[in-house]
Design an enzyme around this catalytic site. Sequence first.
Site, mmCIF file in Angstrom:
data_model
loop_
_atom_site.group_PDB
_atom_site.id
_atom_site.type_symbol
_atom_site.label_atom_id
_atom_site.label_comp_id
_atom_site.label_asym_id
_atom_site.label_seq_id
_atom_site.Cartn_x
_atom_site.Cartn_y
_atom_site.Cartn_z
ATOM 1 N N GLU A 81 -26.939 6.209 -35.267
ATOM 2 C CA GLU A 81 -25.733 6.802 -34.674
ATOM 3 C C GLU A 81 -24.641 5.743 -34.516
ATOM 4 O OE1 GLU A 81 -27.287 10.530 -32.011
ATOM 5 O OE2 GLU A 81 -27.813 8.520 -31.283
ATOM 6 N N GLU A 107 -36.202 11.130 -33.402
ATOM 7 C CA GLU A 107 -36.207 11.736 -32.069
ATOM 8 C C GLU A 107 -37.102 12.973 -31.967
ATOM 9 O OE1 GLU A 107 -32.218 9.596 -32.318
ATOM 10 O OE2 GLU A 107 -33.528 10.738 -33.658
#
Length: 305
Positions: A119, A139
């Site tokens: 990210e 995740e």
Amino acid sequence: MSFTESNRTSQKMSVNAVSCENRNGIGLVLISNPPVNAISSEVVAGLRGALVAFEADANARALVIHCEGRTFVAGGDIASFESLEFDTLPFSALLTQLDASPRLVVATMHGTVLGGGLELAMACHYRVALPDTRFGMPEVKLGLLPGSQGTQRLPRLAGVPLALSLILTGQSVSASDALAAGIINEIAEGDPLAIGVGAAERLVHAKTQPQRSSSLKIAVGAATTQALAEAGARAAKKPAYPALGAIVRAVEAAVNLPFEAGETVEAREFDQLRLSSTSRALRHLFFAERAAARIPGLKGDVRAR
């Protein structure tokens, strides 16, 4: 904290796990949070301070983000997810600020670039990596989704089918695959810091303008529609794993909504997942597996016979 150069070629300032300096007109942000340079509240605060210093330094023509040690940022501080006060907003706001920088921001990567690390990289304008670097969004293995713009930036860079595949499976890809997909811009061999500085100097010389992943348009065609439909159908068959449906909804938001509105959907889905019994159980298992591999009272550097 300041990037302003003194009589030396560079002046270095340090804030906890993050330091910054101006190296001959190129701003450097160095993250050092061993063992895997995980995103923590300390790292976010340090990055925020470094970015403020960069913005205030007119002599810094571009910014390079580099991690010391054996890897780029390889995820977030999972233990912090247990806090009732945990919030993705500080890190997401930092990424928005990076993305909006009028001067080029370069991520130079090695090791593994996972979760919050990817990210961070995707919020930069240019991404260069060593050949053996790997990229992923793991995740989902903790019952979560990328909570800081990952579901919004990855589809814009790599397209919806590949983004869904990576986020739903948690699998990683090689640097060559990431380059082919548009996740990174360049593969280079050598010292990652020198590579990043060299890329920044080359791009500044060429007057290259920042490419903001938040402003990229997502190709909406048969492949996108099919990928979303198939992912939604698979998620519906596994209600015990709510992250699957949440990921599909977040990526659908990236397709159908402006970036900021999609980010809001993603943040809401992340918060609901973080507090879910499924994610709590998977996070407990994550830490239990690592604790089981350790022998109480035995130092970590003891070698087996």
